[in-house]
Design a protein around this motif. Structure first.
Motif, PDB file in Angstrom:
ATOM      1  N   ASN A 426      24.576  12.857 -33.101  1.00 19.51           N
ATOM      2  CA  ASN A 426      24.522  11.555 -32.884  1.00 19.51           C
ATOM      3  C   ASN A 426      22.762  11.448 -33.052  1.00 19.51           C
ATOM      4  N   PHE A 427      21.867  12.155 -32.917  1.00 21.60           N
ATOM      5  CA  PHE A 427      20.640  12.089 -33.202  1.00 21.60           C
ATOM      6  C   PHE A 427      20.199  11.956 -34.682  1.00 21.60           C
ATOM      7  N   GLN A 428      20.773  12.907 -35.347  1.00 21.10           N
ATOM      8  CA  GLN A 428      20.784  12.906 -36.917  1.00 21.10           C
ATOM      9  C   GLN A 428      21.307  11.484 -37.424  1.00 21.10           C
ATOM     10  N   ASN A 429      22.275  11.035 -36.907  1.00 23.87           N
ATOM     11  CA  ASN A 429      22.699   9.693 -37.340  1.00 23.87           C
ATOM     12  C   ASN A 429      21.738   8.400 -37.214  1.00 23.87           C
ATOM     13  N   GLN A 430      21.097   8.597 -36.052  1.00 30.33           N
ATOM     14  CA  GLN A 430      20.188   7.671 -35.350  1.00 30.33           C
ATOM     15  C   GLN A 430      18.870   7.623 -36.109  1.00 30.33           C
ATOM     16  N   HIS A 431      18.454   8.977 -36.050  1.00 31.84           N
ATOM     17  CA  HIS A 431      16.973   9.089 -36.580  1.00 31.84           C
ATOM     18  C   HIS A 431      16.746   9.701 -37.862  1.00 31.84           C
ATOM     19  N   GLY A 432      17.798  10.013 -38.669  1.00 28.72           N
ATOM     20  CA  GLY A 432      17.606  10.579 -39.948  1.00 28.72           C
ATOM     21  C   GLY A 432      17.678  12.171 -39.998  1.00 28.72           C
ATOM     22  N   LYS A 433      17.496  12.760 -41.197  1.00 30.98           N
ATOM     23  CA  LYS A 433      17.933  14.178 -41.329  1.00 30.98           C
ATOM     24  C   LYS A 433      16.375  14.771 -41.297  1.00 30.98           C
ATOM     25  N   LEU A 434      15.318  14.078 -41.506  1.00 28.20           N
ATOM     26  CA  LEU A 434      13.939  14.670 -41.497  1.00 28.20           C
ATOM     27  C   LEU A 434      13.754  15.367 -39.947  1.00 28.20           C
ATOM     28  N   LEU A 435      13.359  16.716 -39.986  1.00 29.80           N
ATOM     29  CA  LEU A 435      13.081  17.316 -38.728  1.00 29.80           C
ATOM     30  C   LEU A 435      11.985  16.483 -37.705  1.00 29.80           C
ATOM     31  N   LYS A 436      10.990  16.012 -38.230  1.00 30.10           N
ATOM     32  CA  LYS A 436       9.979  15.352 -37.382  1.00 30.10           C
ATOM     33  C   LYS A 436      10.625  14.225 -36.837  1.00 30.10           C
ATOM     34  N   PHE A 438      13.835  13.630 -36.266  1.00 24.14           N
ATOM     35  CA  PHE A 438      14.777  14.282 -35.229  1.00 24.14           C
ATOM     36  C   PHE A 438      14.160  14.889 -33.885  1.00 24.14           C
ATOM     37  N   ILE A 439      13.132  15.603 -34.148  1.00 26.50           N
ATOM     38  CA  ILE A 439      12.754  16.018 -32.730  1.00 26.50           C
ATOM     39  C   ILE A 439      12.070  14.959 -32.143  1.00 26.50           C
ATOM     40  N   LYS A 440      11.455  13.855 -32.557  1.00 27.44           N
ATOM     41  CA  LYS A 440      10.913  12.538 -31.811  1.00 27.44           C
ATOM     42  C   LYS A 440      12.156  11.983 -30.834  1.00 27.44           C
ATOM     43  N   GLY A 441      13.293  12.018 -31.625  1.00 26.58           N
ATOM     44  CA  GLY A 441      14.413  11.427 -30.739  1.00 26.58           C
ATOM     45  C   GLY A 441      14.809  12.411 -29.469  1.00 26.58           C
ATOM     46  N   LEU A 442      14.473  13.507 -29.443  1.00 26.74           N
ATOM     47  CA  LEU A 442      14.910  14.198 -28.552  1.00 26.74           C
ATOM     48  C   LEU A 442      14.252  13.995 -27.162  1.00 26.74           C
ATOM     49  N   GLU A 443      13.063  13.302 -27.403  1.00 23.91           N
ATOM     50  CA  GLU A 443      12.242  13.105 -25.985  1.00 23.91           C
ATOM     51  C   GLU A 443      13.089  12.250 -24.986  1.00 23.91           C
ATOM     52  N   ASN A 444      12.982  12.378 -23.824  1.00 23.88           N
ATOM     53  CA  ASN A 444      13.449  11.495 -22.705  1.00 23.88           C
ATOM     54  C   ASN A 444      14.937  10.773 -23.055  1.00 23.88           C
ATOM     55  N   ASN A 445      15.850  11.850 -23.612  1.00 25.54           N
ATOM     56  CA  ASN A 445      16.975  11.286 -24.071  1.00 25.54           C
ATOM     57  C   ASN A 445      18.042  11.565 -22.727  1.00 25.54           C
ATOM     58  N   MET A 446      19.013  10.690 -22.566  1.00 25.91           N
ATOM     59  CA  MET A 446      19.674  10.991 -21.140  1.00 25.91           C
ATOM     60  C   MET A 446      21.041  11.835 -21.616  1.00 25.91           C
ATOM     61  N   ASP A 447      21.375  12.023 -22.494  1.00 25.49           N
ATOM     62  CA  ASP A 447      22.402  13.008 -22.787  1.00 25.49           C
ATOM     63  C   ASP A 447      21.922  14.564 -22.733  1.00 25.49           C
ATOM     64  N   ILE A 448      20.707  14.692 -23.219  1.00 29.32           N
ATOM     65  CA  ILE A 448      20.211  16.016 -23.084  1.00 29.32           C
ATOM     66  C   ILE A 448      19.646  16.241 -21.659  1.00 29.32           C
ATOM     67  N   GLN A 449      19.212  15.354 -20.811  1.00 34.69           N
ATOM     68  CA  GLN A 449      18.968  15.627 -19.422  1.00 34.69           C
ATOM     69  C   GLN A 449      20.312  15.966 -18.540  1.00 34.69           C
ATOM     70  N   HIS A 450      21.206  15.260 -19.135  1.00 36.81           N
ATOM     71  CA  HIS A 450      22.685  15.620 -18.162  1.00 36.81           C
ATOM     72  C   HIS A 450      23.081  17.142 -18.542  1.00 36.81           C
ATOM     73  N   LEU A 451      22.986  17.100 -19.780  1.00 38.11           N
ATOM     74  CA  LEU A 451      23.259  18.701 -20.060  1.00 38.11           C
ATOM     75  C   LEU A 451      22.494  19.786 -19.759  1.00 38.11           C
ATOM     76  N   LYS A 452      21.355  19.460 -19.636  1.00 36.61           N
ATOM     77  CA  LYS A 452      20.104  20.397 -19.206  1.00 36.61           C
ATOM     78  C   LYS A 452      20.511  20.769 -17.430  1.00 36.61           C
ATOM     79  N   VAL A 453      20.914  19.682 -16.946  1.00 35.46           N
ATOM     80  CA  VAL A 453      21.140  19.704 -15.609  1.00 35.46           C
ATOM     81  C   VAL A 453      22.309  20.765 -15.394  1.00 35.46           C
TER      82      VAL A 453
END
Length: 476
Positions: A426-436, A438-453
């Motif tokens: 989903n991140f890649q579709n939204q933010h493109g394939k460039l790693l930099k 992609f990484i920006k899109g990881l911050e403060n993402n609720m799906d990640i927060q839910h999985l982390k919990v």
């Protein structure tokens, strides 16, 4: 001068609260996360106690009974005990096998062997890194760049897995060996999920006149528990780390044949060595110390002796069996979700997950998992040209099995990984394939927060070897 009690007997917390807090945070990370790096494990409190002991104070260049410093009577006892336990742990006859337990880790152990049995620029063959091999087995990049001392100081040619099946191509290995005529063939690797055909390696080595080395670092615990094929039946020298499936400290060992050489099976007159004696022992001693290292790390050797004692217990055999069962369960779960594993499964402690059919790279999934307290490592797969942005991830079962998890819990881990892949795509579709990006899109993402919990709740419900959670301070 400062009193001894002031500087020498004060606690870490009082002397260096910053380092103390960082260690406490690392302990909490281990406890609250899912550790799936195949080369990592959790060792015991007893091993950690030996590692943090007064053994670190003693200098002991040389071998037991022949040191360059005085005061080594107890150090000698510890090293001799460690060596005898190493031979017993792997069911080796001390009249036919010896062991050196002084290598600081696996890479120096491998280079010590090369130094002992090879001349500079003699030829070696090891499994290609994208096929599951190791950097220290002579790896060069596809462009020919030499990035390991083993390829810089020796001439290397890789053998590979079959690109269609993912299994080692033994016919290609034999063909290349007969053309290249290496002095040493290396079997073993860090990313190969299947058994090694040591008998076939032996036949190839004999045919081309090479010595045969097994680097069993990843599967040494399985070998000790008789849950993996036994390389000692076929090879000349065996190296290993001790902190992976063997569940010990970060150290290394070199096993070597000794005594009379057995008759060769076939080969002709060039193998007529009746009455000859193996000469590895003194060469390996000299290569470890003085060529490669100085004084041994006695705290590592003492801790290794403890781990080897534990490895000979019935409980450890049950653990090794469960390591394999858990890897199979995880692999089957991922396959059931439609994912592709190299070779379609595993015979040992790891699975190699090919993400290329998803259009995803291993470093992106690694980043997502890390944000969710799941640790995996990106790993090349056959056909990859980059180890920085490879097409796969390597997933291992030893560490979480050490925490008591069985098949059903590894299936739950498989579901967590499936969620992580979904997030990454989903991140890649939204933010493109460039790693930099992609990484920006990881911050403060609720799906990640839910999985982390969910990962935190899951992981923290299991026991943690090595330290008591009641004595671990909460994260700031």
């Amino acid at each position: 001068m400062e009193p001894v009690n002031a500087w020498g007997n004060a606690s870490l917390e009082s002397i260096d609260p910053k380092i103390h807090n960082l260690i406490e945070n690392e302990k909490r990370r281990q406890w609250c996360g899912i550790e799936l790096i195949a080369s990592e494990n959790f060792t015991s409190s007893a091993v950690l106690e030996a590692l943090g002991s007064a053994l670190t104070n003693k200098y002991s260049q040389g071998m037991p009974g022949n040191r360059y410093h005085g005061g080594n009577q107890f150090i000698d006892e510890i090293e001799n005990l460690c060596r005898s336990r190493a031979l017993r742990a792997f069911n080796l006859d001390p009249s036919k096998w010896g062991v050196n337990v002084q290598p600081y880790s696996g890479s120096p152990a491998n280079f010590a062997v090369y130094t002992a049995v090879l001349k500079p620029h003699e030829r070696i063959m090891g499994l290609d890194l994208p096929s599951g091999g190791h950097l220290t087995h002579g790896y060069c990049t596809a462009s020919g760049k030499k990035i390991s001392a083993s390829s810089i100081y020796f001439e290397s040619l890789a053998y590979k897995v079959n690109p269609k099946t993912g299994y080692i191509d033994y016919d290609q290995l034999e063909e290349r060996a007969m053309e290249f005529r290496p002095k040493l063939i290396i079997c073993g690797g860090g990313g190969y999920p299947r058994e090694w055909d040591y008998a076939r390696f032996r036949a190839v080595a004999d045919k081309c006149g090479a010595l045969l080395l097994c680097d069993m670092a990843h599967v040494s615990g399985l070998v000790a528990a008789q849950e993996a094929a036994n390389p000692f039946e076929f090879v000349d020298i065996v190296t290993t780390t001790t902190h992976k499936s063997l569940r010990g400290p970060r150290s290394g060992m070199i096993f070597y044949r000794k005594g009379p050489k057995p008759p060769k099976k076939g080969g002709g007159a060039e193998w007529d060595w009746e009455g000859e004696i193996y000469e590895f022992e003194e060469k390996i001693k000299f290569a470890v110390f003085r060529c490669i290292q100085g004084g041994p790390h006695n705290h590592q050797i003492g801790a290794l002796a403890v781990a080897l004692k534990q490895a000979m217990s019935p409980g450890f055999k049950a653990y090794a069996k469960q390591v394999k069962a858990n890897a199979v369960a995880l692999g089957n779960y991922l396959i059931g979700k439609g994912y592709r594993l190299l070779t379609g499964g595993t015979d040992n402690h790891l699975v190699l997950w090919d993400l290329r059919p998803l259009g995803l790279t291993g470093n992106k999934l690694e980043k997502v998992c890390e944000k969710c307290n799941i640790t995996v490592n990106r790993n090349p797969v056959i056909g990859d040209s980059s180890a920085v942005s490879p097409g796969g991830v390597r997933i291992g079962s030893p560490a979480m099995t050490s925490r008591g998890l069985v098949e059903k819990e590894f299936e739950e881990i498989g579901e967590f990984l499936h969620r992580a892949v979904t997030i990454a795509l989903n991140f890649q579709n939204q933010h493109g394939k460039l790693l930099k990006d992609f990484i920006k899109g990881l911050e403060n993402n609720m799906d990640i927060q839910h999985l982390k919990v969910d990962v935190h709740i899951f992981a923290s419900s299991f026991h943690m070897p090595g330290f008591l959670l009641s004595q671990t301070k909460p994260k700031d």
